[in-house]
Design an enzyme around this catalytic site. Structure first.
Site, PDB file in Angstrom:
ATOM      1  N   LYS A  68      -8.362   6.458 -19.248  1.00  0.00           N
ATOM      2  CA  LYS A  68      -8.635   6.991 -20.588  1.00  0.00           C
ATOM      3  C   LYS A  68      -7.385   6.852 -21.466  1.00  0.00           C
ATOM      4  O   LYS A  68      -6.898   5.755 -21.657  1.00  0.00           O
ATOM      5  CB  LYS A  68      -9.114   8.441 -20.452  1.00  0.00           C
ATOM      6  CG  LYS A  68     -10.209   8.632 -19.390  1.00  0.00           C
ATOM      7  CD  LYS A  68     -11.467   7.901 -19.765  1.00  0.00           C
ATOM      8  CE  LYS A  68     -12.668   8.184 -18.906  1.00  0.00           C
ATOM      9  NZ  LYS A  68     -12.660   7.784 -17.517  1.00  0.00           N
ATOM     10  N   ARG A  83       0.847  -1.203   0.000  1.00  0.00           N
ATOM     11  CA  ARG A  83       0.000   0.000   0.000  1.00  0.00           C
ATOM     12  C   ARG A  83       0.881   1.252   0.000  1.00  0.00           C
ATOM     13  O   ARG A  83       0.622   2.220  -0.691  1.00  0.00           O
ATOM     14  CB  ARG A  83      -0.953   0.004   1.208  1.00  0.00           C
ATOM     15  CG  ARG A  83      -1.690   1.339   1.368  1.00  0.00           C
ATOM     16  CD  ARG A  83      -2.958   1.268   2.216  1.00  0.00           C
ATOM     17  NE  ARG A  83      -2.816   0.452   3.402  1.00  0.00           N
ATOM     18  CZ  ARG A  83      -2.153   0.810   4.506  1.00  0.00           C
ATOM     19  NH1 ARG A  83      -1.568   1.985   4.591  1.00  0.00           N
ATOM     20  NH2 ARG A  83      -2.086  -0.018   5.539  1.00  0.00           N
ATOM     21  N   ASP A  96      -7.498  18.982 -14.274  1.00  0.00           N
ATOM     22  CA  ASP A  96      -7.751  17.613 -14.718  1.00  0.00           C
ATOM     23  C   ASP A  96      -7.317  17.543 -16.185  1.00  0.00           C
ATOM     24  O   ASP A  96      -7.972  18.082 -17.069  1.00  0.00           O
ATOM     25  CB  ASP A  96      -9.244  17.297 -14.549  1.00  0.00           C
ATOM     26  CG  ASP A  96      -9.584  15.850 -14.872  1.00  0.00           C
ATOM     27  OD1 ASP A  96      -8.888  15.261 -15.723  1.00  0.00           O
ATOM     28  OD2 ASP A  96     -10.552  15.325 -14.294  1.00  0.00           O
TER      29      ASP A  96
HETATM   30  C1  LIG Z   1     -12.171  14.184 -17.119  1.00  0.00           C
HETATM   31  C2  LIG Z   1     -12.379  13.045 -16.182  1.00  0.00           C
HETATM   32  N1  LIG Z   1     -11.862  13.117 -14.939  1.00  0.00           N
HETATM   33  C3  LIG Z   1     -12.029  12.118 -14.058  1.00  0.00           C
HETATM   34  C4  LIG Z   1     -12.734  10.971 -14.383  1.00  0.00           C
HETATM   35  C5  LIG Z   1     -12.901   9.874 -13.362  1.00  0.00           C
HETATM   36  O1  LIG Z   1     -12.073   8.804 -13.679  1.00  0.00           O
HETATM   37  P1  LIG Z   1     -12.344   7.277 -13.309  1.00  0.00           P
HETATM   38  O2  LIG Z   1     -13.550   6.839 -14.038  1.00  0.00           O
HETATM   39  O3  LIG Z   1     -11.078   6.592 -13.736  1.00  0.00           O
HETATM   40  O4  LIG Z   1     -12.546   7.218 -11.826  1.00  0.00           O
HETATM   41  C6  LIG Z   1     -13.276  10.851 -15.651  1.00  0.00           C
HETATM   42  C7  LIG Z   1     -14.037   9.642 -16.024  1.00  0.00           C
HETATM   43  O5  LIG Z   1     -14.746   9.610 -17.019  1.00  0.00           O
HETATM   44  C8  LIG Z   1     -13.098  11.921 -16.582  1.00  0.00           C
HETATM   45  O6  LIG Z   1     -13.614  11.870 -17.821  1.00  0.00           O
END
Ligand SMILES: Cc1ncc(COP(=O)(O)O)c(C=O)c1O
Length: 380
Positions: free
Chosen positions: A195, A46, A170
């Site tokens: 993604k 962890r 993000d």
């Molecule tokens: C821009 C963005 N940030 C965060 C996330 C969250 O990611 P996760 O689904 O891997 O938890 C997503 C998921 O679609 C996303 O498109």
């Protein structure tokens, strides 16, 4: 080292014990200590695991960051960044952040005493006006999901930096291949590695990249204290995906551009949104702060949601599914899928109106993708 070389080499030296060129999957919970209070390199998975360390180093290299941290999901990474907040703090956020981030802010962090003001991401002045004495964090996503509006990152950083406010971005949509926000004044980069970074729709994961030592220590503490870490196999899959990030992103973009041009000329498409099109209102900003325009194309179908229903049913190559960034093409209806956590009014307010469709353009032969869209739109 340049980007594609880093993606294949950083953190991935041949294994010192065996000479294995590919980073092994260290599927172990614990590691032998050298002596009392002296673990060898790792002690407990962890807190740290060699496969995860390889991924974290590689992610840091690609984001031009001092530190990378890997998480079990994008939302775990989002939560780790939000963990920098305390009750009484104020956040300014772009109004069309990912629906899950919006939900975490509204339903997890607001009840804990954090206040949030949402602003139009295209209006830098709105960020300035919303910042107050208690603002500790500004949260942006650029290009934003699903309408692909951009935030002027350097301009917002010029507001946050002098005030000591943490700017979080993000960076999931562009991936580090097309945008490296830490070089533009951002303090914390967040990713859903589910993604483009992993790229094959076979692993859920998240990441944080930072330069500042204190921020790193606090987020690393949260990673270990809460324990939302990815397993070694998932880290290995992400590392394998990363190796081809550069070639995949180039192909995603080439296909997305061709799809955007096709849609923009189609009589049943009212509006095509892609930062690489000159018609995009922030095309010049996209050219200035990104190295490319990405693989997501959003458009509005004539006739609203009833026609969207016909389109998604008719498409054969574009799977009707959530998520994005995999090698396969997907079509999504944000109002009922990724942004379903927002009420109809909240959606309308941020521009997610009738007929909006989002494509994650994959790396198949683009002629096949365009033929599929042509036959699908023909059913509308
Ligand atoms: C821009 C963005 N940030 C965060 C996330 C969250 O990611 P996760 O689904 O891997 O938890 C997503 C998921 O679609 C996303 O498109």
């Amino acid at each position: 080292m340049r980007f594609a070389t880093k993606a294949i080499r950083v953190g991935q030296e041949p294994d010192s014990n065996t000479g294995a060129i590919i980073t092994p999957i260290y599927q172990t919970v614990n590691f032998v200590f050298d002596e009392i209070s002296r673990p060898h390199l790792f002690e407990y998975s962890r807190s740290g695991n060699p496969t995860r360390t390889a991924l974290e180093h590689c992610l840091a290299g690609l984001e031009e960051a001092r530190h990378g941290l890997a998480f079990s999901s994008g939302m775990a990474a989002v939560d780790a960044a939000l963990s920098l907040l305390s009750a009484g703090d104020h956040v300014v956020a772009s109004q069309n952040i990912y629906g899950g981030t919006f939900r975490a802010m509204e339903q997890v962090w607001k009840p804990r005493g954090v206040s949030i003001t949402y602003v139009d991401p295209t209006d830098t002045g709105a960020f300035g006006r919303a910042i107050g004495d208690k603002t500790r964090m500004v949260w942006i996503e650029t290009p934003a999901n699903p309408l692909l509006q951009l935030v002027d990152v350097r301009a917002v950083a010029a507001l946050t930096r002098p005030r000591g406010i943490t700017l979080v971005d993000d960076n999931t949509f562009p991936s580090p291949y097309f945008q490296r926000p830490l070089t533009q004044g951002v303090d914390v980069v967040v990713h859903s590695t589910s993604k483009y970074i992993s790229g094959h729709s076979d692993v859920i994961g998240g990441a944080v990249a930072v330069n500042d030592e204190k921020l790193y220590e606090r987020i690393k503490f949260h990673q270990n204290a809460i324990g939302a870490i990815p397993g070694p196999m998932d880290c290995w899959l992400s590392l394998r995906g990363l190796k081809t990030l550069a070639v995949r992103m180039r192909q995603h973009e080439a296909n997305a551009k061709a799809v955007a041009v096709f849609l923009s000329q189609h009589p049943k498409v009212v509006e095509t949104i892609y930062p690489g099109l000159e018609s995009h209102p922030q095309h010049e900003l996209a050219k200035a702060q990104m190295d490319g325009f990405g693989g997501i194309v959003t458009f509005r179908v004539e006739g609203g949601n009833a026609q969207v229903a016909k389109l998604v049913k008719a498409l054969k190559l574009f799977y009707f599914a959530e998520s994005l960034g995999g090698v396969e093409s997907l079509v999504c209806h944000p109002a009922t899928m990724t942004h379903a956590v927002m009420t109809r009014e909240e959606q309308e307010a941020v521009g997610i109106t009738e007929g909006i469709v989002r494509l994650s353009v994959g790396i198949e032969d683009v002629e096949d993708l365009i033929e599929d869209l042509e036959q699908g739109l023909g059913k509308c």
